[in-house]
Design a protein around this motif. Sequence first.
Motif, PDB file in Angstrom:
ATOM      1  N   PHE A 232      62.134 -17.734  -0.998  1.00 48.63           N
ATOM      2  CA  PHE A 232      61.472 -17.686   0.307  1.00 48.63           C
ATOM      3  C   PHE A 232      60.562 -16.458   0.429  1.00 48.63           C
ATOM      4  CE2 PHE A 232      65.249 -20.318   1.080  1.00 48.63           C
ATOM      5  CZ  PHE A 232      64.581 -21.500   1.393  1.00 48.63           C
ATOM      6  N   GLU A 233      60.958 -15.379  -0.216  1.00 49.70           N
ATOM      7  CA  GLU A 233      60.134 -14.180  -0.232  1.00 49.70           C
ATOM      8  C   GLU A 233      58.838 -14.436  -1.001  1.00 49.70           C
ATOM      9  OE1 GLU A 233      63.353 -14.407  -0.780  1.00 49.70           O
ATOM     10  OE2 GLU A 233      64.383 -12.839   0.330  1.00 49.70           O
ATOM     11  N   LEU A 234      58.961 -15.186  -2.122  1.00 52.24           N
ATOM     12  CA  LEU A 234      57.774 -15.550  -2.902  1.00 52.24           C
ATOM     13  C   LEU A 234      56.858 -16.460  -2.096  1.00 52.24           C
ATOM     14  CD1 LEU A 234      56.112 -15.524  -5.493  1.00 52.24           C
ATOM     15  CD2 LEU A 234      57.553 -17.401  -6.325  1.00 52.24           C
ATOM     16  N   GLU A 235      57.455 -17.400  -1.390  1.00 51.50           N
ATOM     17  CA  GLU A 235      56.645 -18.276  -0.538  1.00 51.50           C
ATOM     18  C   GLU A 235      55.870 -17.443   0.487  1.00 51.50           C
ATOM     19  OE1 GLU A 235      57.184 -22.269   2.150  1.00 51.50           O
ATOM     20  OE2 GLU A 235      58.709 -20.694   2.324  1.00 51.50           O
ATOM     21  N   ASP A 236      56.536 -16.489   1.123  1.00 56.04           N
ATOM     22  CA  ASP A 236      55.856 -15.607   2.079  1.00 56.04           C
ATOM     23  C   ASP A 236      54.691 -14.877   1.410  1.00 56.04           C
ATOM     24  OD1 ASP A 236      57.694 -16.324   4.021  1.00 56.04           O
ATOM     25  OD2 ASP A 236      58.832 -14.441   3.914  1.00 56.04           O
ATOM     26  N   LEU A 237      54.930 -14.392   0.199  1.00 58.31           N
ATOM     27  CA  LEU A 237      53.887 -13.679  -0.536  1.00 58.31           C
ATOM     28  C   LEU A 237      52.694 -14.583  -0.816  1.00 58.31           C
ATOM     29  CD1 LEU A 237      52.862 -11.196  -2.142  1.00 58.31           C
ATOM     30  CD2 LEU A 237      54.090 -12.132  -4.126  1.00 58.31           C
ATOM     31  N   LEU A 238      52.970 -15.767  -1.325  1.00 53.74           N
ATOM     32  CA  LEU A 238      51.884 -16.695  -1.648  1.00 53.74           C
ATOM     33  C   LEU A 238      51.098 -17.103  -0.404  1.00 53.74           C
ATOM     34  CD1 LEU A 238      53.629 -18.929  -4.335  1.00 53.74           C
ATOM     35  CD2 LEU A 238      51.829 -17.232  -4.711  1.00 53.74           C
ATOM     36  N   LEU A 239      51.785 -17.282   0.691  1.00 49.20           N
ATOM     37  CA  LEU A 239      51.095 -17.670   1.931  1.00 49.20           C
ATOM     38  C   LEU A 239      50.211 -16.549   2.468  1.00 49.20           C
ATOM     39  CD1 LEU A 239      53.915 -19.720   3.670  1.00 49.20           C
ATOM     40  CD2 LEU A 239      51.813 -20.603   2.611  1.00 49.20           C
ATOM     41  N   MET A 240      50.484 -15.311   2.070  1.00 50.19           N
ATOM     42  CA  MET A 240      49.649 -14.178   2.493  1.00 50.19           C
ATOM     43  C   MET A 240      48.340 -14.103   1.701  1.00 50.19           C
ATOM     44  SD  MET A 240      52.585 -11.518   2.553  1.00 50.19           S
ATOM     45  CE  MET A 240      52.767 -10.111   2.975  1.00 50.19           C
TER      46      MET A 240
ATOM     47  N   GLU B 118      45.936  -3.702  -0.799  1.00 47.78           N
ATOM     48  CA  GLU B 118      46.632  -4.704   0.008  1.00 47.78           C
ATOM     49  C   GLU B 118      48.113  -4.797  -0.353  1.00 47.78           C
ATOM     50  OE1 GLU B 118      44.441  -7.039  -3.287  1.00 47.78           O
ATOM     51  OE2 GLU B 118      44.088  -5.276  -2.061  1.00 47.78           O
ATOM     52  N   PHE B 119      48.438  -4.525  -1.634  1.00 47.97           N
ATOM     53  CA  PHE B 119      49.838  -4.547  -2.052  1.00 47.97           C
ATOM     54  C   PHE B 119      50.528  -3.212  -1.752  1.00 47.97           C
ATOM     55  CE2 PHE B 119      47.929  -7.935  -4.666  1.00 47.97           C
ATOM     56  CZ  PHE B 119      48.629  -8.990  -4.096  1.00 47.97           C
ATOM     57  N   GLN B 120      49.776  -2.116  -1.751  1.00 50.90           N
ATOM     58  CA  GLN B 120      50.335  -0.841  -1.297  1.00 50.90           C
ATOM     59  C   GLN B 120      50.753  -0.972   0.159  1.00 50.90           C
ATOM     60  OE1 GLN B 120      47.719   2.504  -2.143  1.00 50.90           O
ATOM     61  NE2 GLN B 120      47.090   1.508  -4.047  1.00 50.90           N
ATOM     62  N   LYS B 121      49.906  -1.618   0.938  1.00 51.76           N
ATOM     63  CA  LYS B 121      50.221  -1.842   2.359  1.00 51.76           C
ATOM     64  C   LYS B 121      51.480  -2.711   2.492  1.00 51.76           C
ATOM     65  CE  LYS B 121      48.161  -3.596   6.610  1.00 51.76           C
ATOM     66  NZ  LYS B 121      47.006  -4.249   7.216  1.00 51.76           N
ATOM     67  N   LEU B 122      51.576  -3.742   1.666  1.00 49.74           N
ATOM     68  CA  LEU B 122      52.756  -4.604   1.675  1.00 49.74           C
ATOM     69  C   LEU B 122      54.010  -3.792   1.326  1.00 49.74           C
ATOM     70  CD1 LEU B 122      54.114  -7.419   1.779  1.00 49.74           C
ATOM     71  CD2 LEU B 122      53.492  -7.674  -0.645  1.00 49.74           C
ATOM     72  N   LEU B 123      53.924  -2.939   0.323  1.00 49.94           N
ATOM     73  CA  LEU B 123      55.075  -2.139  -0.099  1.00 49.94           C
ATOM     74  C   LEU B 123      55.493  -1.126   0.961  1.00 49.94           C
ATOM     75  CD1 LEU B 123      54.183  -1.543  -3.845  1.00 49.94           C
ATOM     76  CD2 LEU B 123      56.003  -3.007  -2.941  1.00 49.94           C
ATOM     77  N   LYS B 124      54.560  -0.704   1.790  1.00 52.91           N
ATOM     78  CA  LYS B 124      54.878   0.245   2.869  1.00 52.91           C
ATOM     79  C   LYS B 124      55.477  -0.469   4.084  1.00 52.91           C
ATOM     80  CE  LYS B 124      51.244   3.476   1.606  1.00 52.91           C
ATOM     81  NZ  LYS B 124      49.967   4.071   2.014  1.00 52.91           N
ATOM     82  N   SER B 125      55.361  -1.788   4.105  1.00 54.56           N
ATOM     83  CA  SER B 125      55.872  -2.565   5.240  1.00 54.56           C
ATOM     84  C   SER B 125      57.338  -2.918   5.018  1.00 54.56           C
ATOM     85  CB  SER B 125      55.050  -3.846   5.406  1.00 54.56           C
ATOM     86  OG  SER B 125      55.421  -4.795   4.421  1.00 54.56           O
ATOM     87  N   ASP B 126      57.920  -3.578   6.009  1.00 57.41           N
ATOM     88  CA  ASP B 126      59.295  -4.055   5.846  1.00 57.41           C
ATOM     89  C   ASP B 126      59.326  -5.547   5.510  1.00 57.41           C
ATOM     90  OD1 ASP B 126      58.454  -5.019   8.285  1.00 57.41           O
ATOM     91  OD2 ASP B 126      60.260  -4.434   9.374  1.00 57.41           O
ATOM     92  N   LYS B 127      58.198  -6.083   5.083  1.00 55.38           N
ATOM     93  CA  LYS B 127      58.128  -7.511   4.748  1.00 55.38           C
ATOM     94  C   LYS B 127      58.910  -7.798   3.480  1.00 55.38           C
ATOM     95  CE  LYS B 127      53.750  -8.280   7.007  1.00 55.38           C
ATOM     96  NZ  LYS B 127      52.336  -8.547   6.869  1.00 55.38           N
ATOM     97  N   ARG B 128      59.658  -8.868   3.525  1.00 58.63           N
ATOM     98  CA  ARG B 128      60.508  -9.229   2.388  1.00 58.63           C
ATOM     99  C   ARG B 128      59.699  -9.712   1.184  1.00 58.63           C
ATOM    100  NH1 ARG B 128      63.321 -14.760   4.310  1.00 58.63           N
ATOM    101  NH2 ARG B 128      61.379 -15.909   4.339  1.00 58.63           N
ATOM    102  N   ALA B 129      58.432 -10.035   1.386  1.00 56.60           N
ATOM    103  CA  ALA B 129      57.571 -10.465   0.289  1.00 56.60           C
ATOM    104  C   ALA B 129      57.292  -9.333  -0.697  1.00 56.60           C
ATOM    105  CB  ALA B 129      56.258 -11.006   0.841  1.00 56.60           C
ATOM    106  N   ALA B 130      57.511  -8.086  -0.291  1.00 60.53           N
ATOM    107  CA  ALA B 130      57.230  -6.938  -1.165  1.00 60.53           C
ATOM    108  C   ALA B 130      58.070  -6.978  -2.438  1.00 60.53           C
ATOM    109  CB  ALA B 130      57.458  -5.638  -0.407  1.00 60.53           C
ATOM    110  N   VAL B 131      59.334  -7.326  -2.317  1.00 62.77           N
ATOM    111  CA  VAL B 131      60.206  -7.382  -3.492  1.00 62.77           C
ATOM    112  C   VAL B 131      59.775  -8.525  -4.403  1.00 62.77           C
ATOM    113  CG1 VAL B 131      62.577  -7.625  -4.312  1.00 62.77           C
ATOM    114  CG2 VAL B 131      62.122  -6.336  -2.237  1.00 62.77           C
ATOM    115  N   ALA B 132      59.365  -9.641  -3.830  1.00 59.40           N
ATOM    116  CA  ALA B 132      58.870 -10.765  -4.632  1.00 59.40           C
ATOM    117  C   ALA B 132      57.622 -10.358  -5.408  1.00 59.40           C
ATOM    118  CB  ALA B 132      58.578 -11.972  -3.735  1.00 59.40           C
TER     119      ALA B 132
END
Length: 176
Positions: free
Chosen positions: A146-154, A93-107
């Motif tokens: 805000f990126e961390l918030e996005d991550l936590l909400l996922m 699920e985190f590999q998928k996040l890292l392949k995306s352009d979602k800003r939560a990946a850096v968080a």
Amino acid sequence: MMNLIQKFFSTDRSNKAQIRKNFTTYFYSLPEHQWILETDCRGHFDKLFSLLPSGILEAMMTKYPVEFIPSYAMKEHHRKGMVLANTIIVFPEFQKLLKSDKRAAVAYLAHEVAFVLYEHEGNKDHDPLMAEVAADKFVCDLGLTFELEDLLLMLDETIEKRLRLTYLTINHFKDN
């Protein structure tokens, strides 16, 4: 709570760019990290490295080498006896996040690095949940609130997630 940003912050600006360059070259040259280049996740890692204090990059290159291993490669990695104490296993699920352009990946990446550093630099008898909160604070200190918030909400709905979101909100608004 120990503040990693302050602990590793250096006022010596003379060699920060060189440390960043050396770390980036070192990090991507490791065979364990070739998957990052092959899967086009490099942008998120580069963004993280641009935000981390040079003292942390230096520690990650010398004192606490960190490796990111995709979960599918962990068995082979372990079989070869190549597992470092600071191995971050990147689940699908985190590999998928890292392949995306979602800003939560850096968080996500910053949180994992902070968790490893807190384990070494912080209290060894720490409460695991408070270690998560401390790592979250580090992510916020890097400017990724805000990126961390996005991550936590996922993440799946848990009491831990709610507590972390509560601490995130408290930390964000206490300074405003």
